[in-house]
Design a protein around this motif. Sequence first.
Motif, mmCIF file in Angstrom:
data_model
loop_
_atom_site.group_PDB
_atom_site.id
_atom_site.type_symbol
_atom_site.label_atom_id
_atom_site.label_comp_id
_atom_site.label_asym_id
_atom_site.label_seq_id
_atom_site.Cartn_x
_atom_site.Cartn_y
_atom_site.Cartn_z
ATOM 1 N N ASP A 102 0.932 -1.289 -0.060
ATOM 2 C CA ASP A 102 -0.062 0.092 0.110
ATOM 3 C C ASP A 102 0.739 1.398 0.016
ATOM 4 N N GLU A 103 1.915 1.305 0.726
ATOM 5 C CA GLU A 103 2.971 2.320 0.708
ATOM 6 C C GLU A 103 3.327 2.912 -0.635
ATOM 7 N N ASP A 106 0.823 4.113 -2.823
ATOM 8 C CA ASP A 106 0.331 5.672 -2.633
ATOM 9 C C ASP A 106 1.402 6.529 -3.340
ATOM 10 N N ARG A 162 -6.024 1.535 -6.800
ATOM 11 C CA ARG A 162 -6.084 3.104 -6.675
ATOM 12 C C ARG A 162 -6.664 3.872 -7.832
#
Length: 319
Positions: A102-103, A106, A162
């Motif tokens: 996820d990091e 992002d 995303r």
Amino acid sequence: MQPEIIIGGPMPDTVTAALEAAFTVHKLWQIEDQDRFFADAGRRVRGFAANTLAGRIDGALMDKLPALEIIAGFGVGYDSIDAVAAAKRGVIVTNTPGVLDDEVADLTIGLLLATLRQLPQADRFVREGKWPQGAFPLSPTLRGRTVGILGLGAIGKAIAHRLDAFGVAVEYHGRSRQAGVAYTYHDTLVGLAKACDVLIAIVPGTAETRHLIDAEVLAALGREGVLINVARGSVVDEAALITALQAGTILAAGLDVYEDEPRVPAALVAMANVVLLPHIGSASVKTRAAMGQLMVDNLGGWFADRKPLTPVPEVQHLV
Ligand code: NAP
Ligand code: 8YV
């Protein structure tokens, strides 16, 4: 007696502290006479905590450590560790998959928007006091674009997820079609590059992926095309990228990784249509702590009962 390990390069203080609590630690970059170390204490070293960015761990280095059992990487990419050489010597290699998906996803979205909407350039415009003289020039946009992902693995899927929320089309290329995803698959990278106008690279750095993104792929991406590389510098032919950016064959690039880190070509630094980051995909305090904990747990799991949590594919038969 605690197992003796080497830490290959500087890591966050909390990670170093966790290693020091569990093991007798040698910090390789602080050892002045390494020949003497390898001839003496090095012979007792059973583990290696490897910082991906602190030099390659190859067979020659492993041969200097005759008691070595495990190399635990601090990162998901393990291109800096010769895992085949390790497997041949019966040495386990582990990495840190999952805890950073996820990091990194992002950061990729941030880099994409920064590149298209020119956020660093706009920030510099304000700081340099240029606003009173007139408005910042209009930027390109993400609106209406098709984003191609090279490598729809764990991080690639998190990026795609995303992008769904941003309302843009996502297509992909990889070694194989991914099960359970609705995104359009291209069986060639050139095919994907022709179909999209943003190309995001998030594949491992291997012999097979070296310079996958070359002049032909960049030409296929087109004059409005934007390249985002959060994979490894080796995946992109950097000289071809510089030529394409200078010639306007593509529009812009956002880069987190480079062929010869931490050196970044002056030609890239000089270009206004490029956003440059210093390999920070996973570099938040929280995520680096989670990666560090998984690395420590891999070492601990191995030394406790020969059960590392996340061995890499090349060595799984050893576990
Ligand atoms: P992953 O889950 O293993 O996914 C990798 C994907 O790349 C898979 O879909 C794989 O295909 C595909 N692939 C592998 N070799 C290929 C080839 N020769 N041609 C085309 N596709 C290929 O790995 P991940 O966790 O998403 O991480 C991917 C990479 O991102 C890491 O290895 C690392 O280099 C990089 N990374 C960078 C940062 C950063 O800070 N910038 C942070 C984390 C990771 P299959 O499905 O067929 O296996
Ligand atoms: C880190 C990375 O920069 O996980 C990876 O593959 O590239 C990053 O998360 C690196 O591993 C730090 O050692």
